[in-house]
Design a protein around this motif. Structure first.
Motif, mmCIF file in Angstrom:
data_model
loop_
_atom_site.group_PDB
_atom_site.id
_atom_site.type_symbol
_atom_site.label_atom_id
_atom_site.label_comp_id
_atom_site.label_asym_id
_atom_site.label_seq_id
_atom_site.Cartn_x
_atom_site.Cartn_y
_atom_site.Cartn_z
ATOM 1 N N GLU A 15 -38.635 76.782 -32.179
ATOM 2 C CA GLU A 15 -38.353 75.912 -33.327
ATOM 3 C C GLU A 15 -39.458 74.900 -33.595
ATOM 4 O O GLU A 15 -39.739 74.575 -34.748
ATOM 5 C CB GLU A 15 -37.030 75.179 -33.120
ATOM 6 N N ASP A 16 -40.073 74.390 -32.551
ATOM 7 C CA ASP A 16 -41.087 73.346 -32.730
ATOM 8 C C ASP A 16 -42.519 73.876 -32.748
ATOM 9 O O ASP A 16 -43.464 73.092 -32.768
ATOM 10 C CB ASP A 16 -40.933 72.271 -31.656
ATOM 11 N N TYR A 17 -42.714 75.192 -32.789
ATOM 12 C CA TYR A 17 -44.067 75.755 -32.817
ATOM 13 C C TYR A 17 -44.643 75.627 -34.218
ATOM 14 O O TYR A 17 -44.061 76.122 -35.195
ATOM 15 C CB TYR A 17 -44.046 77.226 -32.379
ATOM 16 N N ARG A 18 -45.788 74.960 -34.352
ATOM 17 C CA ARG A 18 -46.407 74.727 -35.662
ATOM 18 C C ARG A 18 -47.879 75.134 -35.711
ATOM 19 O O ARG A 18 -48.599 74.746 -36.616
ATOM 20 C CB ARG A 18 -46.294 73.240 -36.029
ATOM 21 N N ALA A 19 -48.341 75.907 -34.785
ATOM 22 C CA ALA A 19 -49.745 76.329 -34.744
ATOM 23 C C ALA A 19 -49.906 77.663 -35.487
ATOM 24 O O ALA A 19 -48.998 78.129 -36.161
ATOM 25 C CB ALA A 19 -50.199 76.447 -33.289
ATOM 26 N N ALA A 20 -51.065 78.271 -35.325
ATOM 27 C CA ALA A 20 -51.358 79.557 -35.969
ATOM 28 C C ALA A 20 -50.432 80.643 -35.429
ATOM 29 O O ALA A 20 -49.959 80.572 -34.292
ATOM 30 C CB ALA A 20 -52.807 79.934 -35.703
ATOM 31 N N PRO A 21 -50.149 81.664 -36.241
ATOM 32 C CA PRO A 21 -49.299 82.765 -35.772
ATOM 33 C C PRO A 21 -49.854 83.402 -34.498
ATOM 34 O O PRO A 21 -51.063 83.428 -34.271
ATOM 35 C CB PRO A 21 -49.347 83.764 -36.929
ATOM 36 N N VAL A 22 -48.961 83.936 -33.690
ATOM 37 C CA VAL A 22 -49.342 84.625 -32.457
ATOM 38 C C VAL A 22 -50.145 85.877 -32.787
ATOM 39 O O VAL A 22 -51.084 86.227 -32.093
ATOM 40 C CB VAL A 22 -48.083 84.969 -31.632
ATOM 41 N N ALA A 23 -49.757 86.550 -33.858
ATOM 42 C CA ALA A 23 -50.440 87.769 -34.321
ATOM 43 C C ALA A 23 -50.319 87.836 -35.836
ATOM 44 O O ALA A 23 -49.396 87.257 -36.419
ATOM 45 C CB ALA A 23 -49.812 89.002 -33.689
ATOM 46 N N SER A 24 -51.206 88.560 -36.469
ATOM 47 C CA SER A 24 -51.163 88.664 -37.933
ATOM 48 C C SER A 24 -49.890 89.355 -38.414
ATOM 49 O O SER A 24 -49.476 89.168 -39.553
ATOM 50 C CB SER A 24 -52.392 89.407 -38.449
ATOM 51 N N GLY B 34 -37.598 99.496 -27.882
ATOM 52 C CA GLY B 34 -38.537 98.910 -26.940
ATOM 53 C C GLY B 34 -39.927 98.682 -27.447
ATOM 54 O O GLY B 34 -40.809 98.259 -26.714
ATOM 55 N N GLY B 35 -40.172 98.956 -28.728
ATOM 56 C CA GLY B 35 -41.497 98.710 -29.287
ATOM 57 C C GLY B 35 -41.736 97.221 -29.467
ATOM 58 O O GLY B 35 -40.800 96.426 -29.474
ATOM 59 N N LEU B 36 -42.990 96.837 -29.600
ATOM 60 C CA LEU B 36 -43.298 95.431 -29.877
ATOM 61 C C LEU B 36 -43.109 95.185 -31.366
ATOM 62 O O LEU B 36 -43.517 95.991 -32.191
ATOM 63 C CB LEU B 36 -44.724 95.094 -29.451
ATOM 64 N N PRO B 37 -42.492 94.058 -31.704
ATOM 65 C CA PRO B 37 -42.220 93.775 -33.112
ATOM 66 C C PRO B 37 -43.480 93.591 -33.935
ATOM 67 O O PRO B 37 -44.473 93.057 -33.471
ATOM 68 C CB PRO B 37 -41.445 92.456 -33.057
ATOM 69 N N GLY B 38 -43.413 94.043 -35.164
ATOM 70 C CA GLY B 38 -44.443 93.810 -36.153
ATOM 71 C C GLY B 38 -43.759 93.431 -37.447
ATOM 72 O O GLY B 38 -42.610 93.803 -37.672
ATOM 73 N N HIS B 39 -44.390 92.688 -38.274
ATOM 74 C CA HIS B 39 -43.771 92.233 -39.525
ATOM 75 C C HIS B 39 -43.946 93.310 -40.572
ATOM 76 O O HIS B 39 -45.001 93.920 -40.671
ATOM 77 C CB HIS B 39 -44.425 90.927 -39.972
#
Length: 70
Positions: A41-50, A64-69
């Motif tokens: 909730e308090d994370y305000r930096a750059a995204p972890v991944a694009s 079990g895959g890694l999430p992607g947007h």
């Protein structure tokens, strides 16, 4: 990584995700193997991944895959 270490990772149901030493979010896996990533909730930096946009909802991946947007 050894087979034993990989087997252990398959049983992990929750993992904290850090970026530059700051808690960015959490990965969770349910009993069906679906994996979801949600930013802290308090994370305000750059995204972890694009592919992991900074928004309100979790990003989910089946089997079990890694999430992607989308």
């Amino acid at each position: 990584m050894t087979t034993t270490a990989l087997d252990h990772l398959r049983r992990v149901t929750r993992a904290d995700v850090y970026k530059a030493g700051v808690l960015a979010g959490t990965l969770t896996r349910d009993r069906q193997g679906t994996v979801a990533f949600r930013y802290a909730e308090d994370y305000r930096a750059a995204p972890v991944a694009s592919t992991l946009h900074l928004d309100d909802g979790p990003v989910v991946a089946p089997s079990g895959g890694l999430p992607g947007h989308p």
